[in-house]
Motif scaffolding. Structure first.
Motif, mmCIF file in Angstrom:
data_model
loop_
_atom_site.group_PDB
_atom_site.id
_atom_site.type_symbol
_atom_site.label_atom_id
_atom_site.label_comp_id
_atom_site.label_asym_id
_atom_site.label_seq_id
_atom_site.Cartn_x
_atom_site.Cartn_y
_atom_site.Cartn_z
ATOM 1 N N ASN A 297 6.643 42.749 -47.651
ATOM 2 C CA ASN A 297 7.812 42.983 -48.469
ATOM 3 C C ASN A 297 7.797 41.715 -49.521
ATOM 4 N N LYS A 298 7.554 40.311 -49.109
ATOM 5 C CA LYS A 298 7.575 39.462 -50.005
ATOM 6 C C LYS A 298 6.273 39.358 -50.990
ATOM 7 N N LYS A 301 7.137 41.830 -53.662
ATOM 8 C CA LYS A 301 8.503 41.847 -54.280
ATOM 9 C C LYS A 301 8.384 41.700 -55.605
#
Length: 301
Positions: A297-298, A301
């Motif tokens: 997710n990071k 992103k």
């Protein structure tokens, strides 16, 4: 609102419709309760018992968990599982994105045939795949991979006993079997990306890599996280591939966590220890899947 809507007759008709709907979906929940939910709950119960499958159960508290955590073979199996998962999953997801991008391109002809060809390994029997790769990675000199190595002037590899040979062979097997599955998922996601973005990037002089990096990957972010999540769970549950490849000979070089608990249950008849191993694996899967999803997710992103 009319009084007819609140009439007992109308209410009974709604109840009948709801009941018929629940009856139609009930087979799934009944089968899940019998073959899914009950074994899971029973496994949690067995984790605190000593039982050989036939005699009476004996409550032992956390002794099964202590035994597993102190067993060096368990940690070896966990290490093997992680290494095989990384070798077979990470390259697979990366290659799947590029393959999906190529299949989504208008320059590639016979797209339907290529899609079916890439997806075919997924629907092939796991046992058949493991047998074929067992022949390819045979430790004998006539094994296909060893023949190729000999042509290059390299020595033959004993794939079933070599520390890294076992892991590489099983990882290649996992890579080949699941590559098409993830490719189709990425391809479905790419077909939802507007072509206007790629056309605008082409006009601006963007390269293929720049299109993938700045358009495809950001737009596929939810799907990439989804595939990473599923791949993490699947890689920690490796069972059939190493079992068939090793021929039931659960050597430490290739044993996985699921093979470890399977051996405890059906070879050593220690169902309590096997259940404790399953519970520990369940917690490990939760941790790894959560961490990988957060990292993905990071990154995307």
């Amino acid at each position: 609102m009319s009084a007819e809507a609140h009439s007992p007759k109308r209410w009974n008709e709604k109840r009948k419709e709801s009941l018929s709907g629940y009856l139609f979906i009930s087979p799934f929940f009944i089968l899940f309760a019998i073959f899914g939910l009950f074994p899971m709950l029973f496994s949690f119960y067995l984790g605190f018992q000593r039982w050989n499958g036939l005699g009476e159960m004996e409550f032992v508290g956390f002794q099964n968990f202590v035994f597993v955590m102190e067993d060096p073979i368990f940690w070896k199996s966990l290490w093997n599982t992680i290494i095989m998962g990384v070798l077979g999953t990470v390259p697979q997801l990366i290659v799947a994105i590029f393959l999906a991008f190529a299949l989504n391109s208008a320059l590639v002809k016979f797209q339907s045939a290529f899609r079916a060809a890439f997806f075919l390994p997924y629907v092939t029997s796991t046992v058949a795949v493991a047998i074929i790769f067992g022949v390819m990675f045979s430790s004998q000199d006539f094994g296909l991979v060893n023949v190729f190595f000999n042509l290059l002037g390299l020595d033959s590899v004993n794939w079933q006993t070599n520390e890294w040979g076992v892991k590489i062979a099983i990882a290649v097997m996992v890579f080949w079997r699941w590559l098409g599955y993830n490719t189709i998922i990425y391809l479905a996601g790419m077909q939802g990306i507007p072509n206007d973005l790629y056309e605008a990037a082409t006009i601006d002089g963007a390269t293929v890599w720049q299109k993938i990096r700045f358009i495809t990957i950001p737009m596929l972010r939810p799907i990439i996280i989804f595939t990473i999540f599923l791949s993490t769970i699947g890689s920690l549950q490796l069972f059939t591939e190493p079992l068939i490849f090793l021929g039931g000979n659960l050597r430490e070089e290739g044993i996985t966590v699921v093979l470890y608990l399977w051996r405890e249950a059906f070879s050593n008849m220690a169902f309590g220890t096997a259940s404790a191993s399953a519970i520990i694996l369940f917690l490990i899967i939760i941790v790894f899947a959560t961490v990988n999803s957060l990292l993905a997710n990071k990154v995307f992103k």
